[in-house]
Scaffold this active site. Structure first.
Site, PDB file in Angstrom:
ATOM      1  N   GLU A 265       0.842  -1.196   0.000  1.00 16.66           N
ATOM      2  CA  GLU A 265       0.000   0.000   0.000  1.00 16.66           C
ATOM      3  C   GLU A 265       0.876   1.243   0.000  1.00 16.66           C
ATOM      4  O   GLU A 265       1.884   1.297   0.714  1.00 16.66           O
ATOM      5  CB  GLU A 265      -0.885   0.073   1.258  1.00 16.66           C
ATOM      6  CG  GLU A 265      -1.937  -0.987   1.407  1.00 16.66           C
ATOM      7  CD  GLU A 265      -2.744  -0.787   2.686  1.00 16.66           C
ATOM      8  OE1 GLU A 265      -2.649   0.304   3.282  1.00 16.66           O
ATOM      9  OE2 GLU A 265      -3.448  -1.723   3.080  1.00 16.66           O
ATOM     10  N   GLU A 319     -13.902   5.510  -0.809  1.00 19.19           N
ATOM     11  CA  GLU A 319     -14.799   4.593  -0.097  1.00 19.19           C
ATOM     12  C   GLU A 319     -15.554   5.348   0.985  1.00 19.19           C
ATOM     13  O   GLU A 319     -14.994   5.724   2.017  1.00 19.19           O
ATOM     14  CB  GLU A 319     -13.990   3.436   0.492  1.00 19.19           C
ATOM     15  CG  GLU A 319     -13.269   2.621  -0.576  1.00 19.19           C
ATOM     16  CD  GLU A 319     -12.329   1.593   0.019  1.00 19.19           C
ATOM     17  OE1 GLU A 319     -12.819   0.607   0.617  1.00 19.19           O
ATOM     18  OE2 GLU A 319     -11.101   1.799  -0.090  1.00 19.19           O
ATOM     19  N   LYS A 322     -15.654   4.254   4.993  1.00 11.83           N
ATOM     20  CA  LYS A 322     -14.463   4.036   5.815  1.00 11.83           C
ATOM     21  C   LYS A 322     -14.501   4.967   7.024  1.00 11.83           C
ATOM     22  O   LYS A 322     -14.780   6.166   6.887  1.00 11.83           O
ATOM     23  CB  LYS A 322     -13.191   4.283   5.003  1.00 11.83           C
ATOM     24  CG  LYS A 322     -12.937   3.258   3.920  1.00 11.83           C
ATOM     25  CD  LYS A 322     -11.557   3.409   3.321  1.00 11.83           C
ATOM     26  CE  LYS A 322     -10.477   2.992   4.298  1.00 11.83           C
ATOM     27  NZ  LYS A 322      -9.127   3.054   3.713  1.00 11.83           N
ATOM     28  N   GLU A 328      -9.310   9.270   4.869  1.00 11.12           N
ATOM     29  CA  GLU A 328      -9.532   7.833   4.711  1.00 11.12           C
ATOM     30  C   GLU A 328     -10.537   7.522   3.605  1.00 11.12           C
ATOM     31  O   GLU A 328     -10.480   6.472   2.982  1.00 11.12           O
ATOM     32  CB  GLU A 328     -10.035   7.232   6.027  1.00 11.12           C
ATOM     33  CG  GLU A 328      -8.995   7.127   7.115  1.00 11.12           C
ATOM     34  CD  GLU A 328      -7.967   6.054   6.841  1.00 11.12           C
ATOM     35  OE1 GLU A 328      -8.271   5.126   6.077  1.00 11.12           O
ATOM     36  OE2 GLU A 328      -6.857   6.147   7.385  1.00 11.12           O
TER      37      GLU A 328
END
Length: 415
Positions: A265, A319, A322, A328
């Site tokens: 990541e 997203e 999250k 985030e």
């Protein structure tokens, strides 16, 4: 109507990408997170993955919808086994049932090459998780052996940079003393099974923690004076490479210098809260554009210049479910409707091939989710400070590609 428009614009991206940037020099990996309630179906995700030139996808589970949709596409997959399953995988029968259902069932049509067991387990300081990590890895590997799949599917786990006690200078990299006892057997497992060591690395957090001391150019791969490791005398012009080499040093300190390191990541948020300094559209474009240029040039780190980078950038989508700070939910390359998360969402750079007189340009920008521990990736790097202005650019890209791409994704053309 919405379905047809989605495919029309994605097809147009693919056409433009192939017309101006036909050859991808490097292999790009992308994380496919799904903590959201508004994402397109996996079938609709396939053209998006292809449009950014990604040939590798990392999941955090083994979603059957995704694995079925990507059958016969040639895309390589890393599937994940969640933290909640670790204790069960100590049982060889349960491990084999899981592998049969979540891996073997999709081979060979879907190209599954790796299984990650848990995520950043050693960063939680949870003894139950830590105690079950290696047995779970061993259980899954044994199941693969029994099924005759161990030569094509490896087993590993992803770590946060917080597993390092010393991370700067890179040559002094070492693991936390309290983790050496449990991480050494894991490294031995990697060595015996020929599986990679995965690390999640986020220069963003170093800059966020101390923007006055950490150079933005240094973390964004922008031209800068860089820093010199006083022990190795190696020169570093970006933080990610320093982080990677610190991991190599930590591995070498325990006698595992030959283990391959993959970056599972990394990325930069395009939006954040008021206290999340640096989380902007422009910085996300620079970090990801320059990162992808580096990947496609097959440029290794100062410590391992001849080793190809294996990097997965998170994520395909923002997203919306999250938890945590705003950043985030804003690491994605795409919005759920398939449009870029930020203007000119695909950032091209020109690449000069060493084997040809022709310039090969690539069109790819990717982004990645933050690690579960926001502080982990900045540990040890707050003392780095450089400031030199500059930026990479591609005249061909700046003149032609933004006009074509923007015409596809103008806010007037809602899906």
């Amino acid at each position: 109507m919405e379905h047809s428009r989605f495919y029309y614009y994605v097809s147009l991206i693919l056409f433009i990408s192939g017309l101006f940037f036909p050859d991808m020099v490097g292999s790009i990996g992308i994380n496919y997170g799904q903590i959201a309630n508004n994402l397109p179906t996996p079938d609709n995700v396939i053209p998006l993955v292809k449009s950014i030139g990604a040939t590798k996808v990392k999941l955090y589970d083994a979603d059957p919808r995704v694995l079925k949709a990507f059958a016969n596409t040639g895309v390589e997959f890393i599937v994940g086994l969640g933290n909640e399953y670790l204790s069960k995988m100590r049982d060889p029968d349960k491990a084999q049932v899981w592998v049969k259902a979540n891996v073997q069932a999709y081979l060979p049509a879907t190209k599954i090459t790796c299984i990650t067991i848990g995520n950043e387990i050693l960063s939680f300081n949870d003894s139950s998780l830590t105690d079950n990590l290696l047995p779970a890895m061993q259980g899954i590997h044994t199941a693969l052996v029994n099924l005759g799949l161990d030569k094509q599917v490896s087993v590993t786990t992803a770590h946060s940079l917080s597993v390092l006690e010393v991370s700067y200078p890179p040559s002094a990299g070492s693991f936390r003393k309290d983790l050496v006892g449990c991480i050494t057997p894991i490294l031995n497992f990697h060595a015996k099974t020929n599986s990679p060591f995965l690390i999640n690395a986020y220069p963003f957090f170093a800059f966020k923690s101390n923007p006055k001391q950490v150079s933005l150019d240094f973390v964004l791969f922008q031209p800068n004076q860089g820093v010199v490791d006083p022990k190795s005398n190696l020169h570093y012009d970006n933080m990610l490479f320093a982080q990677i080499d610190a991991v190599y040093s930590a591995l070498a300190s325990l006698g595992y210098s030959k283990l391959p390191v993959h970056i599972s990541e990394t990325g930069w948020p395009s939006k954040g809260d008021e206290d999340e300094v640096g989380a902007t559209l422009e910085n996300a474009k620079k970090y990801n554009g320059n990162l992808l240029k580096t990947i496609c040039q097959r440029k290794g780190t100062p410590m391992r210049p001849n080793t190809d980078l294996n990097i997965y950038v998170f994520a395909l989508f923002n997203e919306n479910m999250k938890p945590g700070p705003t950043s985030e939910r804003n690491y994605g390359l795409f919005k759920p409707d398939g449009s870029p998360a930020y203007s000119l969402g695909i950032n091209g750079t020109s690449l000069i091939s060493t084997n040809s007189t022709a310039a090969t340009a690539t069109t790819t920008t990717i982004t990645t989710p933050a690690p579960q521990s926001q502080q982990s990736s900045s540990t040890g790097y707050l003392s780095i400070s450089v400031a030199v202005k500059g930026r990479f650019c591609s005249r061909l890209y700046q003149l032609l590609f933004p006009l074509l791409l923007w015409s596809c994704f103008s806010s007037r053309l809602a899906f």
